[in-house]
Write an enzyme that holds these catalytic residues in place. Structure first.
Site, PDB file in Angstrom:
ATOM      1  N   TYR A  32      -5.425  70.868 -28.389  1.00 52.34           N
ATOM      2  CA  TYR A  32      -4.073  71.257 -27.959  1.00 52.34           C
ATOM      3  C   TYR A  32      -3.147  71.134 -29.172  1.00 52.34           C
ATOM      4  O   TYR A  32      -2.133  70.449 -29.148  1.00 52.34           O
ATOM      5  CB  TYR A  32      -3.587  70.417 -26.771  1.00 52.34           C
ATOM      6  CG  TYR A  32      -2.692  71.222 -25.864  1.00 52.34           C
ATOM      7  CD1 TYR A  32      -3.230  72.243 -25.074  1.00 52.34           C
ATOM      8  CD2 TYR A  32      -1.313  71.012 -25.821  1.00 52.34           C
ATOM      9  CE1 TYR A  32      -2.424  73.022 -24.269  1.00 52.34           C
ATOM     10  CE2 TYR A  32      -0.494  71.787 -25.021  1.00 52.34           C
ATOM     11  CZ  TYR A  32      -1.058  72.785 -24.242  1.00 52.34           C
ATOM     12  OH  TYR A  32      -0.251  73.560 -23.444  1.00 52.34           O
ATOM     13  N   GLY A  36       2.077  69.247 -35.906  1.00 54.26           N
ATOM     14  CA  GLY A  36       1.650  67.949 -36.450  1.00 54.26           C
ATOM     15  C   GLY A  36       0.211  68.039 -36.943  1.00 54.26           C
ATOM     16  O   GLY A  36      -0.102  67.670 -38.078  1.00 54.26           O
ATOM     17  N   HIS A  37      -0.674  68.574 -36.086  1.00 58.33           N
ATOM     18  CA  HIS A  37      -2.066  68.768 -36.488  1.00 58.33           C
ATOM     19  C   HIS A  37      -2.144  69.755 -37.664  1.00 58.33           C
ATOM     20  O   HIS A  37      -2.932  69.564 -38.599  1.00 58.33           O
ATOM     21  CB  HIS A  37      -2.896  69.331 -35.327  1.00 58.33           C
ATOM     22  CG  HIS A  37      -2.902  68.483 -34.091  1.00 58.33           C
ATOM     23  ND1 HIS A  37      -2.223  68.836 -32.940  1.00 58.33           N
ATOM     24  CD2 HIS A  37      -3.506  67.301 -33.813  1.00 58.33           C
ATOM     25  CE1 HIS A  37      -2.417  67.907 -32.023  1.00 58.33           C
ATOM     26  NE2 HIS A  37      -3.183  66.966 -32.500  1.00 58.33           N
ATOM     27  N   LYS A 149       1.934  59.439 -37.250  1.00 58.85           N
ATOM     28  CA  LYS A 149       2.392  59.387 -35.849  1.00 58.85           C
ATOM     29  C   LYS A 149       1.633  58.297 -35.091  1.00 58.85           C
ATOM     30  O   LYS A 149       2.203  57.562 -34.289  1.00 58.85           O
ATOM     31  CB  LYS A 149       2.171  60.758 -35.212  1.00 58.85           C
ATOM     32  CG  LYS A 149       2.111  60.798 -33.710  1.00 58.85           C
ATOM     33  CD  LYS A 149       3.488  60.900 -33.140  1.00 58.85           C
ATOM     34  CE  LYS A 149       3.567  60.745 -31.643  1.00 58.85           C
ATOM     35  NZ  LYS A 149       2.393  60.986 -30.874  1.00 58.85           N
TER      36      LYS A 149
HETATM   37  P1  AMP Z   1      -4.498  63.754 -31.442  1.00 50.70           P
HETATM   38  O1  AMP Z   1      -4.997  65.144 -31.219  1.00 50.70           O
HETATM   39  O2  AMP Z   1      -3.251  63.433 -30.707  1.00 50.70           O
HETATM   40  O3  AMP Z   1      -5.572  62.710 -31.315  1.00 50.70           O
HETATM   41  O4  AMP Z   1      -4.063  63.707 -32.974  1.00 50.70           O
HETATM   42  C1  AMP Z   1      -4.954  64.075 -33.989  1.00 50.70           C
HETATM   43  C2  AMP Z   1      -4.344  63.714 -35.329  1.00 50.70           C
HETATM   44  O5  AMP Z   1      -3.113  64.406 -35.480  1.00 50.70           O
HETATM   45  C3  AMP Z   1      -4.030  62.213 -35.443  1.00 50.70           C
HETATM   46  O6  AMP Z   1      -4.361  61.770 -36.746  1.00 50.70           O
HETATM   47  C4  AMP Z   1      -2.560  62.163 -35.197  1.00 50.70           C
HETATM   48  O7  AMP Z   1      -1.913  61.075 -35.815  1.00 50.70           O
HETATM   49  C5  AMP Z   1      -2.115  63.482 -35.815  1.00 50.70           C
HETATM   50  N1  AMP Z   1      -0.809  63.864 -35.247  1.00 50.70           N
HETATM   51  C6  AMP Z   1      -0.507  64.038 -33.941  1.00 50.70           C
HETATM   52  N2  AMP Z   1       0.807  64.315 -33.791  1.00 50.70           N
HETATM   53  C7  AMP Z   1       1.333  64.318 -35.038  1.00 50.70           C
HETATM   54  C8  AMP Z   1       2.650  64.532 -35.564  1.00 50.70           C
HETATM   55  N3  AMP Z   1       3.690  64.788 -34.758  1.00 50.70           N
HETATM   56  N4  AMP Z   1       2.824  64.472 -36.888  1.00 50.70           N
HETATM   57  C9  AMP Z   1       1.777  64.181 -37.721  1.00 50.70           C
HETATM   58  N5  AMP Z   1       0.524  63.971 -37.295  1.00 50.70           N
HETATM   59  C10 AMP Z   1       0.299  64.042 -35.978  1.00 50.70           C
END
Ligand code: AMP
Length: 282
Positions: A32, A36-37, A149
């Protein structure tokens, strides 16, 4: 850009790249994908010849009362984003591919995982460490990219790599925010219109804390009390924690006398959101 679902396919592709002398970056995600990703993918593509993005909602890092079933998923959207940002391979396994029948080996960490999010999510970091270790063994990247984050996750992964002598460089990337300040998160989609407005209290309190640090405040209680008071003014918000810790050990500190992390977790309605800043970034 290719999407594969099996460990064998990832290994085959990475071996081929290695044979060509190419470097490989890994961006672990739960899918999703948002900007950020995308910022992690951009960083990996800058530093490495090839970038693998894992897209896997890892059941092991969700507690029994958490949002595993409702966690948003959209692989077509993710594929388009990875392609647009120059990623080379998406690894999108089913849970059975990652956890075969009889799976019984785990990577567990003490101390760092017993603070902050670890207190309200007791199984979370065992799931994170186990899946990230598996991804590291599957992809064997030169570098892996994580967002600030999830600051505790970043500290935990750095610590795991150090403890277990994994030869992988861990790169922490800045938090990407919406125009109004809210940290981008896949979980923001859970918020109603009213909750979305209320959620701004997280970034507002983070910006307040940063400002106090910038102005020279070093008493952690003074900073966290001011942040708590601001969050307390929002009726839809319920604080899980507002804490300042040592940036590496995640242990609470009373005075800003070393690199520190100021981290918050706040429920907006039923949705638990996190935000933070490292004092080194202020
Ligand atoms: P997730 O899919 O939420 O597990 O996140 C995957 C990676 O994306 C993790 O390393 C998170 O820290 C990074 N991430 C998620 N949201 C952000 C954001 N707003 N800014 C920077 N990195 C992000």
């Amino acid at each position: 850009m290719k999407i594969v679902t099996t460990i064998d396919e990832v290994r085959k592709q990475v071996k081929q790249w290695r044979a060509e002398g190419l470097t490989v970056g890994l961006v672990p995600t739960m899918g999703y994908l948002h900007e950020g990703h995308a910022s992690l993918i951009d960083a990996s593509c800058r530093d490495n010849d090839r970038t693998v993005v894992s897209d896997f909602v890892n059941p092991m890092q969700f507690g029994p009362a958490e949002d595993l079933e409702s966690y948003p998923r959209d692989i077509e959207h993710d594929a388009a984003l990875v392609e647009a940002h120059g990623g080379d391979l998406i690894f999108h396994p089913e849970p059975e591919e990652m956890y075969h029948d009889g799976f019984s080996s785990f990577v567990d960490m003490t101390v760092l995982t017993e603070e902050l999010c670890g207190l309200s999510r007791p199984v979370h970091f065992r799931g994170v460490c186990t899946v990230v270790s598996k991804l590291f063994h599957i992809v064997m990247p030169d570098r892996a990219y994580f967002g600030k984050k999830d600051a505790q996750q970043l500290a935990v992964i750095r610590h795991m790599v150090d403890d277990l002598n994994m030869d992988i460089e861990i790169i922490g990337c800045p938090i990407v925010r919406e125009a109004d300040g809210l940290a981008k998160s896949s979980r923001n989609t859970y918020l109603s219109e009213e909750e979305r407005k209320a959620a701004l209290v997280l970034s507002k309190s983070i910006f307040l804390g940063m400002e106090m640090v910038r102005n020279g405040e070093t008493d952690c209680k003074v900073i966290t009390d001011a942040m708590k008071q601001l969050i307390g003014q929002e009726p839809l918000a319920r604080i899980d924690y507002v804490k300042i810790t040592d940036a590496k050990t995640m242990q609470q500190i009373p005075v800003l006398d070393r690199p520190a992390l100021c981290a918050i977790a706040v429920y907006i309605g039923k949705t638990r959101l996190i935000d933070n800043f490292f004092t080194e970034d202020v």
